[in-house]
Write a protein that holds these residues in place. Structure first.
Motif, PDB file in Angstrom:
ATOM      1  N   PHE A 200       0.869  -1.178   0.099  1.00 33.66           N
ATOM      2  CA  PHE A 200       0.096  -0.004   0.044  1.00 33.66           C
ATOM      3  C   PHE A 200       0.974   1.308  -0.117  1.00 33.66           C
ATOM      4  CE2 PHE A 200      -2.220  -3.629   1.852  1.00 33.66           C
ATOM      5  CZ  PHE A 200      -3.452  -3.857   0.989  1.00 33.66           C
ATOM      6  N   GLY A 201       2.214   1.169  -0.537  1.00 39.41           N
ATOM      7  CA  GLY A 201       3.110   2.375  -0.521  1.00 39.41           C
ATOM      8  C   GLY A 201       3.922   1.725  -1.811  1.00 39.41           C
ATOM      9  N   THR A 360       0.119  -7.051  -6.147  1.00 36.49           N
ATOM     10  CA  THR A 360      -0.363  -8.030  -5.329  1.00 36.49           C
ATOM     11  C   THR A 360      -1.819  -7.651  -4.745  1.00 36.49           C
ATOM     12  OG1 THR A 360       1.645  -8.945  -4.865  1.00 36.49           O
ATOM     13  CG2 THR A 360      -0.153  -9.361  -3.266  1.00 36.49           C
ATOM     14  N   ALA A 361      -1.796  -6.191  -4.101  1.00 36.09           N
ATOM     15  CA  ALA A 361      -2.809  -5.719  -3.462  1.00 36.09           C
ATOM     16  C   ALA A 361      -4.052  -5.779  -4.608  1.00 36.09           C
ATOM     17  CB  ALA A 361      -2.620  -4.115  -3.095  1.00 36.09           C
ATOM     18  N   GLU A 370      -5.689   4.101   2.109  1.00 35.81           N
ATOM     19  CA  GLU A 370      -4.735   5.183   2.935  1.00 35.81           C
ATOM     20  C   GLU A 370      -4.041   4.581   4.048  1.00 35.81           C
ATOM     21  OE1 GLU A 370      -5.731   9.433   5.035  1.00 35.81           O
ATOM     22  OE2 GLU A 370      -7.433   8.251   4.381  1.00 35.81           O
ATOM     23  N   PHE A 371      -2.731   4.743   3.666  1.00 34.41           N
ATOM     24  CA  PHE A 371      -1.827   4.152   4.786  1.00 34.41           C
ATOM     25  C   PHE A 371      -1.217   5.288   5.450  1.00 34.41           C
ATOM     26  CE2 PHE A 371       2.780   1.995   4.525  1.00 34.41           C
ATOM     27  CZ  PHE A 371       2.820   2.002   5.805  1.00 34.41           C
ATOM     28  N   ASP A 401     -10.117  -0.512   1.114  1.00 36.53           N
ATOM     29  CA  ASP A 401     -11.447  -0.599   0.448  1.00 36.53           C
ATOM     30  C   ASP A 401     -11.223  -1.860  -0.471  1.00 36.53           C
ATOM     31  OD1 ASP A 401     -12.631   1.175   1.904  1.00 36.53           O
ATOM     32  OD2 ASP A 401     -12.331   2.737   0.711  1.00 36.53           O
ATOM     33  N   GLY A 402     -12.500  -2.825  -0.551  1.00 35.16           N
ATOM     34  CA  GLY A 402     -12.218  -3.884  -1.866  1.00 35.16           C
ATOM     35  C   GLY A 402     -11.596  -4.975  -1.295  1.00 35.16           C
ATOM     36  N   ALA A 403     -10.727  -5.080  -0.551  1.00 35.61           N
ATOM     37  CA  ALA A 403     -10.072  -6.342  -0.248  1.00 35.61           C
ATOM     38  C   ALA A 403     -10.902  -7.155   0.831  1.00 35.61           C
ATOM     39  CB  ALA A 403      -8.747  -6.170   0.118  1.00 35.61           C
ATOM     40  N   SER A 404     -11.256  -8.350   0.785  1.00 34.18           N
ATOM     41  CA  SER A 404     -11.824  -8.702   2.094  1.00 34.18           C
ATOM     42  C   SER A 404     -11.132  -9.129   3.119  1.00 34.18           C
ATOM     43  CB  SER A 404     -12.762  -9.990   1.590  1.00 34.18           C
ATOM     44  OG  SER A 404     -13.662  -9.606   0.512  1.00 34.18           O
ATOM     45  N   ILE A 405     -10.372  -8.524   3.696  1.00 32.30           N
ATOM     46  CA  ILE A 405      -9.296  -8.830   4.899  1.00 32.30           C
ATOM     47  C   ILE A 405      -9.904  -8.255   6.154  1.00 32.30           C
ATOM     48  CG2 ILE A 405      -7.506  -9.187   3.335  1.00 32.30           C
ATOM     49  CD1 ILE A 405      -6.598  -6.443   3.840  1.00 32.30           C
TER      50      ILE A 405
END
Length: 422
Positions: A200-201, A360-361, A370-371, A401-405
């Motif tokens: 996420f960066g 990967t993300a 937003e990290f 948002d979006g990833a089911s984690i």
């Protein structure tokens, strides 16, 4: 800084005199001294010394290590490592010769120690061992009136233009690149995921999870730097295959303030900038701007950096559209000499990385992110040893948002270490 200028032959003669007996002290043709002089002659043939050639030779650099105490919400541990691949322990070999008044030619080779690279640190890997790395090797011709032209493995025109405006004495120790902590896996409600903080960066321009400073590596290329006028300078470069960059910089003092500003723009279309390739074609444009202001009387300072990446709708190998993203970083504090040993620096920092989604993300279903990273630290300089000691705290937080984690657990760490220049 080390300069070679000691006569090896003088050392040989002194050694002979000191070990010879009273009857043979003046006999420099003895077997002992003949043998030693032959060895010294062999060394002189391959040793660069100040004054025996027209081109000088200088060795500089620094050594830095840290211990990092981390906590991911479930597991905790302590690792010993360096401080990052582009600012790691290194030595630089430089030299210069005069061609004519005001015109010089020179070279620079920078070797990095990547045996303890923290960008590989995770819950089960303290660091990665990539050995020694030739980060830079280039030659240049410089004219006071016309500027400087350099060719080879080089820091190109816009490299770190925003980040390097930080003159607080904490730039290497604390900046917005994910040198440490970026490779750790995220936890969601205590459970490990297959995603890392660096996912996420992510910078598509250079295909690495840098977070900030998406134009921060060196490449083979040609660079031109203008002469400096009233603190201002301009740079332009081309790197293979293909990378175009321009940048402007300013350093000076105005009305009791130390000031530094930098702005850069680069376009990279090389899918193999940092193998392996992650897309079928690349068209990454990166804009960056940064500045620094310090009130000299009080020591109060502020540093800010901003970066924005436009990937022009290119797609990853898996078919996902590479997102446009941006990041920004803010640091403030005070730099004062309260102790006779050297200046002390107290600072606080905050960074935000927006929609920097890696391949990967994207494959995990993430659509936006937003990290955030914030922290504070203390640096004590020891002038007599050209040394800086530090301790710092940092905390990571992310919303995806979006990833089911599920909700992401915060990551925290404290690191302490030292940097000594030579």
């Amino acid at each position: 800084m080390i300069k070679f200028g000691l006569s090896l032959r003088a050392v040989a003669m002194a050694a002979c005199l000191s070990f010879a007996g009273p009857s043979s002290a003046a006999d420099l043709g003895s077997e002992c001294c003949n043998d030693l002089e032959e060895r010294i002659a062999d060394l002189e043939a391959t040793t660069a010394r100040k004054g025996n050639r027209k081109v000088s030779l200088t060795i500089t650099g620094y050594v830095t290590k840290q211990i990092m105490f981390w906590n991911d919400g479930v597991e905790r541990n302590a690792y010993i490592s360096d401080i990052g691949p582009t600012q790691a322990t290194n030595f630089r070999i430089t030299g210069e010769a005069s061609i004519s008044p005001g015109v010089n030619a020179g070279y620079m080779i920078r070797i990095q120690d990547l045996t303890d690279n923290p960008m590989g640190s995770s819950q089960n890997v303290p660091s990665t061992n990539q050995g020694l790395n030739v980060q830079m090797a280039n030659w240049y011709v410089a004219s006071k009136q016309l500027g400087k032209l350099s060719l080879g493995k080089n820091a190109l025109a816009a490299k770190s233009a925003a980040m390097f405006t930080d003159l607080s004495g904490t730039q290497v120790i604390a900046n917005y690149v994910l040198f440490d902590g970026g490779a750790f896996f995220l936890r969601s409600n205590g459970a490990l995921t297959n995603l890392r903080w660096g996912d996420f960066g992510y910078c598509y321009a250079q295909q690495r999870p840098w977070g900030g400073d998406c134009d921060g590596i060196v490449m083979n290329g040609v660079r031109y730097d203008s002469p400096t006028f009233a603190g201002f300078s301009m740079s332009a470069s081309w790197g293979e295959d293909d990378d175009w960059e321009i940048a402007g910089r300013y350093v000076g003092q105005v009305s009791g303030f130390k000031l530094a500003f930098g702005v850069g723009y680069s376009v990279n279309t090389d899918e193999n900038t940092q193998p392996p390739p992650i897309s079928t074609s690349k068209d990454s444009a990166y804009f960056q701007a940064g500045g620094y202001a310090q009130h000299l009387a009080s020591g109060v300072f502020v540093h800010a950096a901003y970066g924005s990446e436009d990937n022009n709708g290119e797609r990853t190998l898996a078919g996902f559209t590479e997102p446009n993203s941006h990041q920004w970083y803010l640091k403030g504090g005070i730099r004062r000499q309260w102790l006779p040993m050297g200046s002390s620096v107290i600072y606080a920092e905050y960074g935000a990385y927006i929609d920097q989604l890696s391949p990967t993300a994207l494959a995990a279903g993430a659509t936006s992110s937003e990290f955030e990273r914030f922290g504070f630290g203390f640096v004590q300089e020891i002038d007599a040893a050209s040394m800086s000691l530090w301790i710092k705290y940092r905390e990571h937080h992310a919303e995806i948002d979006g990833a089911s984690i599920g909700d992401i657990d915060d990551f925290r760490y404290i690191s302490t270490g030292a940097l000594i220049n030579f």
